[in-house]
Scaffold this motif. Structure first.
Motif, PDB file in Angstrom:
ATOM      1  N   GLY A 116       0.801  -1.213   0.000  1.00  0.00           N
ATOM      2  CA  GLY A 116       0.000   0.000   0.000  1.00  0.00           C
ATOM      3  C   GLY A 116       0.837   1.267   0.000  1.00  0.00           C
ATOM      4  O   GLY A 116       0.486   2.255  -0.659  1.00  0.00           O
ATOM      5  N   ASP A 117       1.938   1.266   0.749  1.00  0.00           N
ATOM      6  CA  ASP A 117       2.822   2.433   0.764  1.00  0.00           C
ATOM      7  C   ASP A 117       3.294   2.756  -0.651  1.00  0.00           C
ATOM      8  O   ASP A 117       3.303   3.912  -1.086  1.00  0.00           O
ATOM      9  CB  ASP A 117       4.039   2.174   1.654  1.00  0.00           C
ATOM     10  CG  ASP A 117       3.699   2.147   3.138  1.00  0.00           C
ATOM     11  OD1 ASP A 117       2.577   2.556   3.506  1.00  0.00           O
ATOM     12  OD2 ASP A 117       4.555   1.703   3.927  1.00  0.00           O
ATOM     13  N   ASN A 118       3.711   1.723  -1.359  1.00  0.00           N
ATOM     14  CA  ASN A 118       4.220   1.929  -2.712  1.00  0.00           C
ATOM     15  C   ASN A 118       3.118   2.414  -3.644  1.00  0.00           C
ATOM     16  O   ASN A 118       3.345   3.271  -4.504  1.00  0.00           O
ATOM     17  CB  ASN A 118       4.820   0.628  -3.240  1.00  0.00           C
ATOM     18  CG  ASN A 118       5.356   0.769  -4.645  1.00  0.00           C
ATOM     19  OD1 ASN A 118       6.424   1.319  -4.873  1.00  0.00           O
ATOM     20  ND2 ASN A 118       4.599   0.268  -5.618  1.00  0.00           N
ATOM     21  N   TYR A 119       1.919   1.879  -3.464  1.00  0.00           N
ATOM     22  CA  TYR A 119       0.808   2.269  -4.333  1.00  0.00           C
ATOM     23  C   TYR A 119       0.542   3.766  -4.248  1.00  0.00           C
ATOM     24  O   TYR A 119       0.256   4.429  -5.257  1.00  0.00           O
ATOM     25  CB  TYR A 119      -0.440   1.485  -3.948  1.00  0.00           C
ATOM     26  CG  TYR A 119      -1.603   1.682  -4.900  1.00  0.00           C
ATOM     27  CD1 TYR A 119      -1.775   0.849  -5.993  1.00  0.00           C
ATOM     28  CD2 TYR A 119      -2.529   2.704  -4.691  1.00  0.00           C
ATOM     29  CE1 TYR A 119      -2.833   1.026  -6.873  1.00  0.00           C
ATOM     30  CE2 TYR A 119      -3.588   2.892  -5.558  1.00  0.00           C
ATOM     31  CZ  TYR A 119      -3.738   2.054  -6.654  1.00  0.00           C
ATOM     32  OH  TYR A 119      -4.789   2.250  -7.517  1.00  0.00           O
ATOM     33  N   SER A 120       0.637   4.322  -3.036  1.00  0.00           N
ATOM     34  CA  SER A 120       0.313   5.732  -2.826  1.00  0.00           C
ATOM     35  C   SER A 120       1.534   6.645  -2.839  1.00  0.00           C
ATOM     36  O   SER A 120       1.401   7.843  -2.586  1.00  0.00           O
ATOM     37  CB  SER A 120      -0.420   5.897  -1.485  1.00  0.00           C
ATOM     38  OG  SER A 120      -1.651   5.229  -1.489  1.00  0.00           O
ATOM     39  N   ASP A 121       2.692   6.095  -3.125  1.00  0.00           N
ATOM     40  CA  ASP A 121       3.933   6.879  -3.113  1.00  0.00           C
ATOM     41  C   ASP A 121       4.055   7.655  -4.424  1.00  0.00           C
ATOM     42  O   ASP A 121       4.226   7.070  -5.497  1.00  0.00           O
ATOM     43  CB  ASP A 121       5.117   5.925  -2.931  1.00  0.00           C
ATOM     44  CG  ASP A 121       6.448   6.655  -2.828  1.00  0.00           C
ATOM     45  OD1 ASP A 121       6.744   7.482  -3.719  1.00  0.00           O
ATOM     46  OD2 ASP A 121       7.190   6.405  -1.877  1.00  0.00           O
TER      47      ASP A 121
END
Length: 396
Positions: free
Chosen positions: A198-203
């Protein structure tokens, strides 16, 4: 690149720090996170169109539970624990099917599609049996724009519609309710903590660094913003032809989607729904992704695509080009998150500073810290902390 800034630092003294590394590897913290974050959260199961007829069912398995969603003879969709009340046998096996009744394959106890227990062989042999009180255990269910969600526990959190409300008007033209799956649900394990996905998705900051294809397609139009339960990312396809064949093909041959406004024809939208689901929305189709925790360092990805019925050859080719483009993006992201997960295990790393422009990461971290105050600590507390009440100080 545009962002909508949210000044969390004024209300959260830890807002300028990322979540610490131990939250991505620690078994004790993982157990607390399951209890406070995942169990009370909505999880998507399927689209209502996939269970259109009475007896149609779909399952989802996570956190050691199996849930079956089934359409009843009355047309209602219900969710139950996929567990017989006699000896805990799974009632259905697999991802999907259709049945007139739910019959246990172990001892043939029989349940109606509304969960009532109506058939027990040798019924008089069970003096303690109360037929009316021994139906299937219901699981809370919610629907939003044709998609079916369940949650295992209720902490009083909002409905899916309430969470998506800030963007519902933007999603409405895409006619989610009328969509049908383009392919079966794919499930793939990843060697990463679920939050890393999720962190990567919204980064937002890694797009121009790690995704050449998206940078060619969007130019400088990529933008992000954060609402309380939803992150939004977006980009417009530029007119300059890409140097990549499939990107250039998609730019040139994407047909007009008559149901969409002109402004949406060449818009790519991304929405991440708290805490672990996402919709990638294109004029030609939508992609759904969900990342479920397995262990502190592994996750299960559930992915599929949906679209409105459209037999045009140009649309079929555009969808294939879309798949070719995003196959590369997904491979790039997989490499990134696996390497980040490896870095999270390093003794050298605790937490990193987080920029004001990283609004989605800041919003997600704030919600984690609100639900688990120990997540503010840059290093793990002594073992057993989750079983003993303690005061949690500021980052250290």
């Amino acid at each position: 690149m545009a962002q909508r800034y949210l000044d969390l630092a004024s209300v959260d003294p830890d807002a300028d720090w990322s979540l610490p590394a131990w939250l991505y590897t620690d078994p004790e913290y993982h157990a607390v996170e399951i209890d406070r974050i995942i169990l009370p959260s909505w999880q998507i199961v399927c689209h209502a169109g996939e269970i259109a007829q009475p007896g149609d069912w779909r399952t989802i398995e996570y956190l050691g539970e199996s849930v079956v969603v089934v359409r009843g003879d009355d047309g209602e969709v219900r969710a139950f624990h996929n567990v017989c009340r006699h000896r805990a046998m799974r009632l259905v096996a697999g991802d999907a099917g259709c049945t007139r009744k739910l019959v246990c394959p172990y001892h043939a106890w029989t349940y109606e599609l509304d969960g009532r227990l109506t058939g027990v062989p040798m019924r008089r042999d069970y003096p303690a049996l109360d037929l009316a009180a021994t139906g299937l255990i219901a699981v809370e269910l919610d629907t939003w724009r044709g998609f079916v969600f369940v949650r295992l526990t209720d902490d009083g959190g909002p409905s899916v519609a309430a969470m998506m409300a800030p963007y519902d008007h933007e999603i409405a033209p895409y006619r989610f309710d009328d969509m049908r799956p383009l392919a079966p649900m794919r499930q793939r394990e990843r060697r990463v903590n679920w939050k890393n996905v999720g962190d990567n998705y919204s980064d937002n900051l890694h797009i121009p660094v790690a995704h050449d294809g998206l940078s060619r397609l969007f130019g400088r139009s990529y933008a992000i913003e954060a609402q309380p339960y939803v992150d939004k990312m977006s980009g417009y396809l530029v007119e300059r032809p890409s140097t990549d064949f499939w990107e250039r093909f998609y730019q040139a041959h994407l047909p007009v989607a008559d149901h969409l406004p002109v402004a949406n024809q060449r818009l790519w939208l991304y929405f991440k729904l708290w805490p672990n689901m996402a919709f990638d929305i294109y004029a030609d189709q939508i992609d759904f992704m969900q990342w479920l925790p397995l262990t502190p360092t592994t996750s299960l990805l559930r992915e599929t695509s949906y679209a409105l019925p459209d037999d045009r050859r140009a649309m079929k080719l555009a969808r294939y080009a879309n798949w070719r483009i995003n196959r590369v993006v997904n491979a790039e992201d997989t490499k990134l998150i696996e390497q980040v997960q490896q870095g999270m295990a390093s003794r050298s790393y605790t937490a990193g500073p987080i920029g004001r422009s990283e609004v989605c990461l800041r919003s997600f971290a704030a919600k984690i810290r609100d639900r688990i105050p120990e997540a503010r600590l840059h290093r793990p507390p002594p073992p057993g902390w989750s079983r003993a009440p303690r005061a949690v100080g500021a980052s250290a």
